[in-house]
Every structure is written in C-alpha cells, then in structure tokens.
Design a protein around this motif. Structure first.
Motif, short mmCIF file in Angstrom:
data_model
loop_
_atom_site.label_atom_id
_atom_site.label_comp_id
_atom_site.label_asym_id
_atom_site.label_seq_id
_atom_site.Cartn_x
_atom_site.Cartn_y
_atom_site.Cartn_z
N ALA A 152 0.83 -1.20 0.00
CA ALA A 152 0.00 0.00 0.00
C ALA A 152 0.87 1.24 0.00
O ALA A 152 1.89 1.30 0.69
CB ALA A 152 -0.92 0.01 1.22
N GLU A 153 0.46 2.24 -0.79
CA GLU A 153 1.07 3.56 -0.67
C GLU A 153 0.66 4.20 0.66
O GLU A 153 1.45 4.90 1.29
CB GLU A 153 0.58 4.47 -1.80
N SER A 154 -0.56 3.97 1.07
CA SER A 154 -1.13 4.58 2.27
C SER A 154 -0.94 3.66 3.47
O SER A 154 -0.28 2.63 3.38
CB SER A 154 -2.62 4.86 2.05
N TYR A 155 -1.51 4.06 4.60
CA TYR A 155 -1.52 3.18 5.76
C TYR A 155 -2.36 1.96 5.44
O TYR A 155 -3.23 1.97 4.57
CB TYR A 155 -2.07 3.89 7.01
N ILE A 189 -3.99 -2.00 -9.44
CA ILE A 189 -4.15 -1.05 -8.33
C ILE A 189 -5.62 -0.85 -8.03
O ILE A 189 -6.46 -0.85 -8.94
CB ILE A 189 -3.50 0.32 -8.63
N ASP A 190 -5.93 -0.70 -6.76
CA ASP A 190 -7.24 -0.23 -6.33
C ASP A 190 -6.97 0.76 -5.21
O ASP A 190 -6.27 0.45 -4.24
CB ASP A 190 -8.10 -1.39 -5.83
N SER A 191 -7.48 1.97 -5.37
CA SER A 191 -7.18 3.02 -4.40
C SER A 191 -8.39 3.92 -4.22
O SER A 191 -9.05 4.30 -5.19
CB SER A 191 -5.99 3.86 -4.87
N ASP A 192 -8.66 4.26 -2.97
CA ASP A 192 -9.69 5.24 -2.65
C ASP A 192 -9.12 6.65 -2.61
O ASP A 192 -9.87 7.61 -2.41
CB ASP A 192 -10.31 4.93 -1.28
N SER A 230 -5.71 1.67 0.00
CA SER A 230 -5.09 1.49 -1.30
C SER A 230 -4.24 0.24 -1.26
O SER A 230 -3.79 -0.18 -0.20
CB SER A 230 -4.22 2.70 -1.67
N MET A 231 -4.04 -0.37 -2.42
CA MET A 231 -3.15 -1.52 -2.53
C MET A 231 -2.74 -1.65 -3.99
O MET A 231 -3.56 -1.47 -4.89
CB MET A 231 -3.82 -2.80 -2.04
#
Length: 628
Positions: free
Chosen positions: A194-197, A321-324, A242-243
C-alpha cells in the motif's frame, strides 16, 4: 474516487508464467509489536490463515516475534518462534529465544530455513508489522525498540538469503515505494503493498490462500485477489485504503524516468523556482508520518518536460491497483517535505541504493533550502551534514528573484474594510506563495471561559479574492455533537474535481485520551472515522505513531478544552456525560453551524511556502457581527 486497473496477467515469474503443480511455500515474517499486544491483530490474521482450505502442495511457514503480549496460546511473549500450518493448527518447529526480529540476519536466517526445510518451485514472502517508508522504515520489535529495517536493509537481508520470490507482500503501512522496489527488484517478480496506511485488520488471508489450490502461485491470480479482498474488507468497514501490485521488471524504467524528472527540477531550483516546486510538492496529498509522494501526482502537480514519461513509466509498472485516494496511483517515492529534519535517513538510502547523483544533489539542495528557510542558515546546520549546499543558499541570497533565505517568521497581518466586509487584502503575488488558510474558532461558555473548537481550512472570498473575516458557516460534527477538529492535510484536483481533507478530533476511546482520524472527500463529503491514536493532551503529543482500528463496541466521547480568557491558559479538558456513543453508531457530518446567537473569537492564520505564518488579530464576534 476509487480506481481499479490492471495491465494484464504476466505470469508468476520471468520465464513467461510456468504452469507449475509443484511445491509452493508461503513464508510469513510476523513482527507482532503493539499491533498484537494491544489489538490482537496478528492472532486474528493467524486465524484467517488456519481457516484457509490449503492445497496439499502448499507449505505455510511462519516466524513470529517482536511482541510482549501475544493474544493466543501458540506464541510465547518475548520469544521468536517458528511454526508450520498443519491441519487446523500451528505446529511449532523451533524456539529461538529472545532475539530481535528487526535485524537483517534474523530475516535472512528465516528465509534460508524455510527454503531448506520446505523447498518449492514458487515462493511468496509476507512481511507483517508496522511500516512507513522513509523515515519510519519497517519492523517495530517491542522487545528491541532501537532496531528497525530501513528499506535497503530488507534488500540486503534477502540478497544474503538468495531466494527468489514470485512476490513480496507487505502487510504493513506505506511500503509501496520506489525505494523498496529498487531494494527488492533482484529478489522478486512482484511487489504488493500500500502507498497509504494499512487499515488495522490488514490483509484478508483466507480466500486468496484457499485459491492457491486451483490457481497456484505460478498462475499469478492470487496477486489481484490479495488486493480485491483487502479493499473489499476495508470498504465494508467504512475505511479508505489502497493496494498495488508492481511488476519489478518495469521498475528500472520508472527509476530512469524519475532521474530525468528530478534532473529538470534541479535545474529549475537554480532558476529561482523553489516556491513553485514547494507549492506543488505540498499539494500532492499526505501519507501519514512519512515524506512519501505519489510519483504520478508529483509529476502532474509539478509539470516539466519529463512529467509525461514518468507518468507513463509508473502506469506501465503498476500491474494492478485499487485506491480510494484521488492522489494515489501505485508508487510513491521519498521526497522530503514535512519531515525534512530526517533527510539524513533518506540520503543514506539513496547512497545504499546507488541512486543517481542528480537525485542526491537535487534533494541536498532542496533540503538545504527548506531547513534554512525554516530555521535560518545558522540553525539549519544542526539538521544537516556535509551535504549542506552553501551554493544554493548563496544563489537565493544573490541573483535569485525569490525571497532571500531567512528563518521563518510569525507576522501580524492587517485587515481592512472593503464593501462592508472586514477582509484580508493581498496582492496576486502574495496569494500565489500561500499554501493554507486556517480559521481558529472559540465559543464562549460564560464571561471568562471559551471552548476551543480547533481550526479548519475555512475561507470565504469576495469578487476581488479578498479573504472575508467571518464566523465559519460549517463545522465537523459526530453524532450531532460539535467536534474539536484540527485540519491536517488537504488535496484537490481542479481538472477532475477530486478532493479530500483529513483532520483529527479530540476524544476518549474507552476512557483513554485519543485523537480520531477523520476523512472527507468528494466521494464521501459527510466524512468517516478511519481510526485513532492514543494521545497526551497535557503535552499535546501522540503516544504512538500510526492509527489503531476501532472495534464496533468501542465507546467514544468527544473531548473539549476550556480556556480562561483572563489568564490565557487552559483550565480544563472535559467530556460531556451522556454524549458517549459506540463506534458502530458513529455518524460524522460536516454541516451548517449557526453561530449567530453565540459570542465567538476567531482569527485566521495564513502559511506560505517559506514557512512564514501570518495571523490576523483575534476578533470577537457577537451575533455574527465583528466587534471593533
């Protein structure tokens, strides 16, 4: 807005995607840390792993440690152990005693052991714990708190082990970075992270492990399943996430494009464009506690001749990718911004990863200017090393048309009366270097006490773009209780109309002081609570890095702070009895606030790209009218 894209299946290895019915080994390196001792999150994931319908040819080998208080009967507190999954239980293979899980030799030894004892045609490695890219790194061993993996150290450990993986998966925050990819590109075909937490419950293990019976590692289908299962679980709990899956064969192209992009940015810095770059960098969205920036967003916000090649290279490397996150496109890179004092750590990684001199020289110069503008040229030396770039400071103090280098200052800013309004009137050039405009809000409870409700990115403007001084018209509420809200970060894209804002709300969680993390976006304008961090209100500091997941029956009550206007000091932190609610019942809203019958005090703070702040005087507002 969430996105889900794939560049297609490319097989499980560089040999074109072999169809293997041979042995598969899944290695799980689980540093329990406070995630387990305080939340039982490792145990929950172990239960998911045990529940999977495993193929006969699948070995699952686990090394656990780094935890003071395991929430299960398998692991011993303070010890490092090895297990294999057999039937519906874990079978202990070895107890290594009290050793650090955050040492390269420990990781190397585990991978070598797993390969020797459970040889396979295909391997997957999962690294489980806290993460954060630079400057946080990976691996928080509770028993050895001074140990940690920097990004390049993971690569060194796996180089020594000599095992090649189909994928290396991070069940840890913020680890889908260019630095991690460069460190691991010789060790694996794919990076998943993940880019995010990563939300508290982490990856969902049961389904994708079960899928390896019919679709083995070599098919590669499991990679996308890891992403979709994780994202579905997060969304079912009202979380954003995100992942990404990164094809390591495409990482060199990303790196080469990044070098060209940064080389141009370095030339721009010597053309007086510090302010332009800084404003672009600060508008790229925040990844908590790190100085990571999404490469596509950076290339979009700071356009130069190499932006498009960099964007294309990232898109080609991101297999799925799937990201909010509207500013999340798959890969971040270290780019000092909010935590420039830790640049030495990033610079060490650059050196260990053999980064191009253009990257190092650009960030040397940029970090020098950032620190010198904040602290002044003399004080900045306390945060810099022999990389301090006196030439760039001389340039900005000489021929550059930009502001001379000097320590950030706090200024008072005057208001004036225009068109019947009290306003802040600035020139176009002044507005161009501003990053944020905040409004602080206090509401009187009696003649001497005010409740502080925080500050928000609130500003109303007239037709000439003058800032109108007035009470906020909207504020953050939770369950119809007005909240003490502090804006942390915001992002907007005028071309797509995507935006988000993140902030904190003072609260107690199960009777303990905490800060709730609250998120708003164009897809979720009402907002949602993402988690919480334990907080010390007396010292105004978090008790730990990162955020914990809230359970449905956790009890929340909002915390307020009362100021005495005669002493200018805080005289109470308090909650309101009867306002308690369960997390499962929490409803966040950003809605109209009617302050027309209240006595308030407001003031505005403006921040510029050089670190300077400009404050209006605190103004009393009664019945919506500013008191002179």
């Amino acid at each position: 807005e969430s996105t889900a894209t794939s560049s297609g299946k490319t097989g499980g290895s560089d040999d074109g995607g072999k169809e293997s019915n041979g042995q598969q080994t899944l290695m799980i390196y689980m540093i329990g840390s406070d995630l387990e001792s305080e939340g039982g999150l490792a145990t929950a994931d172990l239960e998911e792993i045990i529940d999977a319908d495993r193929a006969d040819n699948l070995n699952i080998v686990i090394q656990s440690g780094g935890c003071k208080n395991w929430q299960n009967d398998y692991m011993e507190n303070g010890k490092v152990q090895r297990f294999v999954v057999e039937g519906d239980k874990l079978t202990e293979l070895d107890n290594l005693g009290k050793i650090s899980m955050s040492k390269t030799e420990t990781l190397t030894d585990f991978v070598e052991f797993a390969e020797d004892e459970y040889p396979a045609d295909d391997y997957v490695l999962i690294l489980w714990d806290h993460g954060g890219g630079i400057p946080i790194g990976y691996g928080k061993d509770e028993n050895f708190p001074d140990d940690n993996f920097d990004d390049y150290m993971i690569g060194e450990a796996l180089d020594e082990a000599g095992v090649h993986f189909d994928s290396i998966v991070f069940d840890a925050c913020n680890m889908c970075t260019l630095e991690i990819a460069m460190a691991l590109q010789d060790n694996t075909d794919y990076l998943i992270g993940a880019e995010s937490y990563v939300n508290g419950t982490g990856l969902e293990y049961t389904n994708w492990i079960s899928s390896l019976s019919d679709n083995p590692i070599s098919d590669g289908d499991y990679r996308e399943t890891i992403v979709t299962d994780y994202m579905s679980d997060c969304r079912s709990k009202g979380k954003i996430a995100s992942m990404s899956v990164i094809a390591m064969s495409k990482v060199d192209a990303v790196y080469d494009a990044y070098v060209d992009f940064v080389k141009q940015a370095y030339a721009d810095l010597y053309s007086g464009k510090y302010a332009e770059y800084t404003q672009a960098r600060s508008s790229c969205g925040l990844y908590e506690y790190t100085d990571s920036v999404d490469l596509v967003t950076l290339a979009t916000k700071y356009e130069n001749d190499y932006s498009t090649p960099l964007i294309n290279a990232v898109v080609n490397a991101v297999d799925y990718i799937d990201s909010d996150l509207s500013f999340g496109h798959g890969i971040t890179a270290y780019s000092p911004s909010n935590y420039t004092e830790y640049y030495d750590m990033g610079r060490e990684s650059f050196g260990k990863l053999d980064y191009d001199d253009n990257i190092i020289e650009f960030y040397d110069a940029y970090a020098t200017l950032s620190l010198a503008y904040y602290y002044g040229t003399t004080e900045a030396l306390a945060y810099t090393g022999d990389w301090y770039d006196s030439d760039i400071v001389s340039y900005y103090n000489g021929d550059s048309s930009s502001q001379d280098v000097q320590a950030a200052q706090e200024y008072s800013i005057d208001t004036t009366e225009i068109g019947g309004n009290t306003v802040v009137a600035l020139s176009d050039s002044d507005w161009e270097i501003l990053n944020h405009v905040y409004c602080d809000l206090y509401i009187a409870t009696d003649d001497s006490h005010y409740v502080y409700l925080g500050y928000d990115l609130f500003g109303k403007y007239d037709d000439d773009w003058n800032l109108i001084i007035q009470n906020p018209t909207n504020w953050t509420y939770i369950n119809d209780h007005i909240a003490t809200y502090i804006s942390v970060d915001s992002y907007s894209d005028s071309e797509t109309d995507e935006w988000y804002q993140m902030g904190t709300v003072s609260a107690q969680v199960n009777g303990e002081d905490a800060m709730l993390l609250v998120y708003f976006s164009n897809e979720n304008p009402s907002g949602t609570i993402l988690g919480y961090t334990p907080y010390n209100f007396e010292t105004n500091t978090p008790e730990t890095e990162g955020y914990y997941y809230l359970n449905s029956n956790d009890v929340i009550n909002l915390v307020y702070v009362s100021y005495n206007i005669y002493t200018g000091k805080i005289d109470d932190y308090y909650t309101i009895t009867g306002n308690e609610f369960y997390y499962k019942d929490a409803v966040v809203s950003y809605k109209s606030v009617d302050l027309s019958s209240d006595k308030t005090v407001i003031y505005y703070t403006l921040e510029d790209v050089y670190g300077n702040t400009y404050e209006t005087e605190a103004m009393s507002v009664v019945g919506g009218v500013i008191q002179k």
